[in-house]
Enzyme design. Structure first.
Site, mmCIF file in Angstrom:
data_model
loop_
_atom_site.group_PDB
_atom_site.id
_atom_site.type_symbol
_atom_site.label_atom_id
_atom_site.label_comp_id
_atom_site.label_asym_id
_atom_site.label_seq_id
_atom_site.Cartn_x
_atom_site.Cartn_y
_atom_site.Cartn_z
ATOM 1 N N LEU A 337 -27.331 -29.104 31.313
ATOM 2 C CA LEU A 337 -26.689 -28.789 30.037
ATOM 3 C C LEU A 337 -27.561 -29.251 28.878
ATOM 4 O O LEU A 337 -27.646 -30.454 28.606
ATOM 5 C CB LEU A 337 -25.330 -29.500 29.955
ATOM 6 C CG LEU A 337 -24.233 -28.987 30.868
ATOM 7 C CD1 LEU A 337 -23.117 -30.009 31.017
ATOM 8 C CD2 LEU A 337 -23.680 -27.662 30.346
ATOM 9 N N GLN A 410 -34.581 -30.062 35.733
ATOM 10 C CA GLN A 410 -34.704 -28.616 35.592
ATOM 11 C C GLN A 410 -35.804 -28.295 34.586
ATOM 12 O O GLN A 410 -35.891 -28.931 33.541
ATOM 13 C CB GLN A 410 -33.406 -27.976 35.102
ATOM 14 C CG GLN A 410 -33.504 -26.454 35.178
ATOM 15 C CD GLN A 410 -32.373 -25.719 34.504
ATOM 16 O OE1 GLN A 410 -32.097 -25.918 33.328
ATOM 17 N NE2 GLN A 410 -31.725 -24.842 35.248
ATOM 18 N N CYS A 442 -31.721 -18.929 31.545
ATOM 19 C CA CYS A 442 -31.601 -19.162 30.101
ATOM 20 C C CYS A 442 -31.604 -17.822 29.351
ATOM 21 O O CYS A 442 -32.538 -17.033 29.481
ATOM 22 C CB CYS A 442 -32.743 -20.052 29.611
ATOM 23 S SG CYS A 442 -32.642 -20.361 27.842
ATOM 24 N N HIS A 524 -25.136 -18.397 38.676
ATOM 25 C CA HIS A 524 -24.107 -18.336 37.627
ATOM 26 C C HIS A 524 -23.636 -16.881 37.582
ATOM 27 O O HIS A 524 -24.444 -15.982 37.364
ATOM 28 C CB HIS A 524 -24.723 -18.791 36.285
ATOM 29 C CG HIS A 524 -23.806 -18.594 35.113
ATOM 30 N ND1 HIS A 524 -24.238 -18.617 33.816
ATOM 31 C CD2 HIS A 524 -22.469 -18.398 35.053
ATOM 32 C CE1 HIS A 524 -23.216 -18.422 32.992
ATOM 33 N NE2 HIS A 524 -22.136 -18.292 33.723
ATOM 34 N N ASN A 585 -21.480 -20.842 40.508
ATOM 35 C CA ASN A 585 -21.250 -21.464 39.208
ATOM 36 C C ASN A 585 -20.537 -20.486 38.266
ATOM 37 O O ASN A 585 -20.916 -19.327 38.183
ATOM 38 C CB ASN A 585 -22.614 -21.886 38.623
ATOM 39 C CG ASN A 585 -22.579 -22.225 37.144
ATOM 40 O OD1 ASN A 585 -23.378 -21.701 36.375
ATOM 41 N ND2 ASN A 585 -21.674 -23.083 36.738
ATOM 42 N N ASP A 587 -16.949 -20.953 35.303
ATOM 43 C CA ASP A 587 -15.527 -21.019 34.914
ATOM 44 C C ASP A 587 -14.672 -22.012 35.698
ATOM 45 O O ASP A 587 -13.453 -21.835 35.767
ATOM 46 C CB ASP A 587 -14.865 -19.631 35.041
ATOM 47 C CG ASP A 587 -15.493 -18.609 34.119
ATOM 48 O OD1 ASP A 587 -16.157 -19.023 33.161
ATOM 49 O OD2 ASP A 587 -15.306 -17.406 34.377
ATOM 50 N N ALA A 609 -20.095 -26.707 34.579
ATOM 51 C CA ALA A 609 -20.731 -26.978 33.287
ATOM 52 C C ALA A 609 -19.673 -27.300 32.235
ATOM 53 O O ALA A 609 -19.322 -28.464 32.016
ATOM 54 C CB ALA A 609 -21.592 -25.788 32.871
HETATM 55 C C1 LIG Z 1 -23.892 -26.411 26.124
HETATM 56 C C2 LIG Z 1 -24.508 -25.719 27.299
HETATM 57 C C3 LIG Z 1 -25.812 -26.000 27.641
HETATM 58 C C4 LIG Z 1 -26.405 -25.380 28.753
HETATM 59 N N1 LIG Z 1 -27.680 -25.700 29.108
HETATM 60 C C5 LIG Z 1 -28.210 -25.178 30.242
HETATM 61 C C6 LIG Z 1 -29.491 -25.591 30.703
HETATM 62 O O1 LIG Z 1 -30.174 -26.410 30.074
HETATM 63 N N2 LIG Z 1 -29.957 -25.048 31.857
HETATM 64 C C7 LIG Z 1 -29.232 -24.133 32.580
HETATM 65 O O2 LIG Z 1 -29.679 -23.687 33.630
HETATM 66 N N3 LIG Z 1 -28.025 -23.739 32.165
HETATM 67 C C8 LIG Z 1 -27.498 -24.252 31.034
HETATM 68 N N4 LIG Z 1 -26.243 -23.889 30.656
HETATM 69 C C9 LIG Z 1 -25.466 -22.972 31.506
HETATM 70 C C10 LIG Z 1 -24.616 -23.783 32.486
HETATM 71 O O3 LIG Z 1 -25.403 -24.605 33.301
HETATM 72 C C11 LIG Z 1 -23.753 -22.884 33.361
HETATM 73 O O4 LIG Z 1 -24.577 -22.069 34.135
HETATM 74 C C12 LIG Z 1 -22.813 -22.000 32.564
HETATM 75 O O5 LIG Z 1 -22.239 -22.700 31.477
HETATM 76 C C13 LIG Z 1 -21.677 -21.464 33.439
HETATM 77 O O6 LIG Z 1 -20.945 -22.510 33.980
HETATM 78 P P1 LIG Z 1 -19.477 -22.915 33.438
HETATM 79 O O7 LIG Z 1 -18.655 -21.659 33.444
HETATM 80 O O8 LIG Z 1 -19.000 -23.953 34.386
HETATM 81 O O9 LIG Z 1 -19.650 -23.397 32.036
HETATM 82 C C14 LIG Z 1 -25.652 -24.466 29.529
HETATM 83 C C15 LIG Z 1 -24.332 -24.191 29.170
HETATM 84 C C16 LIG Z 1 -23.761 -24.803 28.072
HETATM 85 C C17 LIG Z 1 -22.334 -24.494 27.715
#
Ligand SMILES: Cc1cc2nc3c(=O)[nH]c(=O)nc-3n(C[C@H](O)[C@H](O)[C@H](O)COP(=O)(O)O)c2cc1C
Length: 744
Positions: A337, A410, A442, A524, A585, A587, A609
């Site tokens: 994150l 990462q 990303c 994801h 991954n 939600d 996340a």
């Molecule tokens: C604030 C924020 C920062 C994130 N930073 C990264 C990151 O640095 N690297 C990455 O692979 N995904 C990043 N993501 C994506 C999350 O790792 C994840 O794949 C995505 O939010 C879906 O998961 P969730 O539905 O549980 O939020 C980020 C998401 C959020 C909301």
């Protein structure tokens, strides 16, 4: 929803869980875990909330009857907690996860720098400004830990521009001590010594005035014996914080900047790739070159630095020889994150049950350039290491299994040379890495346009070569990859990519190079184009997981990389074992979502996340398999814990307090989205649901749910005192792109 009343002092974190609804929820979970699953794998599985209703006393109950009054996308708040929308604060912000994911660290600039230093202008991802929280007069570092009458020990002598007079500094240079944490420095409390010394905002708790025999009064620092050695996970100099690992020395960073840091494995492999490109298939049949020993730099000759990297000259490890990695239902994963997944936050999540943690995405180019800020991202806390590996002194480097470590780094890279060199340098300098993950998800425009992040999804051959190369140069550290369903909406490509990553492309199979050797794939369930619109596609995740599971046995025939099963593997699954693991991954906001996806998604584990940002105790819910209706004071306790972690890590001086506040506010912008389960009419809660205006069960609960940045600042002040006059908070949401100056 600004609260009228704010408690003057933080309540203690030791409040008991408010478990009044838990039994009912558990009962419902049990019902759900039964026959709700629909037969067709393409049909979305419903562990539906619609069977839960509530009593007037505010307790959820199950009635077994489907309910039709749950509006799509709206969190079902019990009537008695709804408030008139007109009472909402107009400055309150809406959640914008796209902006959050893209915010803060100027990734595009870092990639751009890699292409010749041209910086980009504007854009929603541009690094935000927070002002500088500094002392009015700055004390010279040489005096920070000195007693008043100690001899001046400043190498700049009279030319030094910083203050040397401790009394003057205390009177006119710094703000008054903080009275939070009972006025006791949190670092001194656990460590017996505060490295910020006089600059600490709690300096009074570790200093005193003593009267000498001649009547002179001297200000002196105090220390106490806490009977513990906090050096276990510290790899470098003292100032790096308590129990911090993967700290890279200034000397190594300078060597990287001056390109004096030898990277023979990457150089060797890149030459091999070059030959392969030039000579076609003939050379492609050759195995990856053995890295040749390179000349030692002068420094190495004289000081013996980097001797540990003699192993560079050894042939690359086969994936099966790398440290084993493990994922299972009992190892929920905290997602990487950006900005939010900082060390203090990860530490909080680990304390609540996160079993695997990832660094924020670190950009490869600045890492190989030795940039301090980027290297800070790969530091880990000792709680992210395996406890048995601690020794009273020194650092443990030799982990038998990657699963002994929770923490991985990462990285993002758009070119093979960047990915390989980054991997080699990370494995050379960071002893505590469970794995290195390549970001292929990303979505940020400029990252994408430069060929990194999700752009790699459509460059399958390049991606395969990068991952294979990373595996060659990473020694015993496993390589993993995080992907999305695809770049475009409705054109999923992940299945194709997974097949290629597991088996290798045709060319690789023909040439004998074999598969890329990734130890795990995380998917994801959204496309790049989709961003956070619509739910993650768990049906597609299940299809990909299924495919990988089937390919495992195919792959066993073309490679020697079948993973040896061990006790944990066997307890987790009986399926034919081989690489890679598959993690889903998207939600997940409760143990119910987690269990459902574990069961239906055919995944080895799930990554979380936003669910962890909204309620870090989601890991505790998963471990205990029940909803935890945390009281407001317990939630405040987690905020207190974050503040303590932050001060320990970033420091307790004015700058450290400012940094801690900044990241706390970032986190509060997520945690305010938590809707307490006790005030929900139906369960489970859904990540996509937005609550109508509601009030909490107490003023504190209302405050914690406030989406108004002014309330976040109030909350931060409970632990970090009034904001510095120069502190700014700039919300990440583009739609509200006003700059807010903190009051205080
Ligand atoms: C604030 C924020 C920062 C994130 N930073 C990264 C990151 O640095 N690297 C990455 O692979 N995904 C990043 N993501 C994506 C999350 O790792 C994840 O794949 C995505 O939010 C879906 O998961 P969730 O539905 O549980 O939020 C980020 C998401 C959020 C909301």
């Amino acid at each position: 929803m600004a609260a009228d009343e704010v408690p003057a002092m933080p309540p203690s974190s030791s409040d008991q869980a408010n478990g009044h609804t838990e039994a009912k929820h558990r009962q419902r979970d049990e019902q759900n875990s039964g026959g709700d699953v629909q037969e067709s794998p393409r049909k979305r599985v419903k562990l539906d909330p619609d069977t839960t209703s509530t009593t007037d006393e505010g307790q959820s109950k199950t009635d077994g009857e489907p309910r039709s009054d749950r509006q799509k996308g709206i969190a079902p708040i019990k009537k008695e907690f709804l408030v008139d929308i007109s009472t909402l604060d107009p400055t309150a912000q809406q959640a914008d996860d796209d902006a959050a994911e893209a915010s803060g660290r100027g990734h595009e600039d870092k990639l751009a720098a890699g292409r010749g230093g041209k910086k980009t202008q504007g854009g929603q991802n541009h690094a935000r400004q927070y002002g500088q929280s500094r002392d009015a007069i700055q004390l010279c570092k040489s005096r920070s830990l000195a007693n008043e009458f100690d001899e001046l020990n400043c190498s700049f002598g009279t030319k030094c521009k910083w203050e040397h007079d401790i009394r003057k500094y205390l009177k006119d240079g710094k703000r008054e001590d903080l009275s939070t944490f009972d006025g006791v420095c949190p670092i001194y409390e656990v460590r017996g010594k505060c490295l910020a010394g006089w600059r600490c905002r709690f300096a009074g708790s570790h200093s005193k005035e003593v009267e000498h025999e001649d009547g002179r009064k001297e200000l002196v620092q105090t220390q106490k014996d806490v009977g513990q050695d906090f050096g276990a996970a510290k790899d470098a100099d003292e100032e790096e914080g308590v129990g911090v690992g993967n700290v890279v020395s200034i000397g190594d960073k300078i060597n990287l900047r001056k390109r004096k840091f030898p990277l023979p494995k990457s150089d060797g492999y890149l030459q091999y790739l070059e030959r392969k490109r030039n000579n076609g298939s003939e050379n492609a049949k050759a195995p990856p070159v053995k890295a040749e020993p390179t000349m030692k730099t002068e420094d190495e000759e004289t000081n013996g630095v980097h001797d540990a990297r003699a192993s560079y000259t050894e042939p690359p490890l086969k994936p099966s020889e790398k440290r084993r990695i493990y994922y299972g239902a009992e190892t929920p994963v905290l997602a990487p994150l950006t900005t939010q997944g900082n060390l203090p936050f990860r530490r909080l999540c680990v304390s609540l049950g996160a079993e695997v943690t990832w660094s924020e995405m670190a950009m490869g180019f600045p890492l190989i350039q030795g940039e301090k800020q980027e290297w800070a991202l790969v530091k880990c806390h000792e709680s992210e290491l395996a406890p048995p590996k601690y020794t009273p002194k020194g650092v443990v480097q030799n982990y038998d299994n990657a699963k002994d470590l929770k923490f991985g780094a990462q990285i993002a890279a758009n070119k093979p040379y960047i990915a390989l060199k980054t991997t080699e340098v990370l494995t050379a300098l960071c002893p505590h890495l469970r794995a290195i993950d390549l970001n292929c998800g990303c979505p940020i425009d400029l990252v994408y346009k430069q060929g990194a992040g999700s752009a790699l999804l459509d460059a399958r051959s390049k991606l395969e070569n990068i991952l294979r190369g990373m595996n060659v140069v990473s020694g015993e550290v496993p390589i993993t990859v995080k992907i999305r369903t695809g770049v475009k909406d409705k054109q999923p490509t992940a299945e194709k990519l997974c097949r290629r990553l597991v088996l290798g492309g045709e060319e690789a199979q023909d040439s004998g190079e074999g598969p890329s050797g990734v130890a795990a794939i995380t998917l994801h369930g959204r496309s790049r184009q989709q961003r956070y619109t619509r739910s993650a596609d768990w049906e597609y995740i299940a299809e990909c997981a299924n495919l990988v599971q089937n390919l495992r046995s195919d792959r066993a025939e073309v490679t020697d990389t079948v993973r040896e099963p061990d006790a944990r593997d066997l307890s987790a699954s009986a399926k034919p074992d081989g690489l890679p693991y598959f993690i889903g991954n998207g939600d997940i906001l409760s143990h119910v979502d987690y269990n459902q996806h574990m069961a239906e998604g055919k995944v080895d584990s799930c990554m979380i996340a936003r669910g962890a940002l909204i309620k870090p105790w989601i890991f505790e819910e998963i471990a205990t398999n029940q909803y935890l209706d945390k009281s407001a004071s317990e939630r405040l306790g987690y905020i207190e814990r974050f503040a303590r972690n932050g001060l320990e890590y970033w420091g307790s001086d004015e700058i450290g307090v400012g940094t801690t506040r900044r990241f706390l506010l970032e986190w509060l912008s997520f945690s305010c989205r938590y809707v307490p389960v006790g005030i929900l009419e139906h369960l489970p809660p859904r990540l996509g649901d937005r609550p109508p205006a509601f009030k909490g069960r107490s003023d504190l609960e209302t405050l914690l749910s406030s989406a108004n940045y002014k309330d976040w600042i109030k909350i931060s002040e409970m632990f970090l005192g009034p904001t510095h006059k120069d502190f700014h908070f700039q919300p990440k949401h583009k739609s509200n792109s006003y700059e807010i100056e903190a009051e205080g």
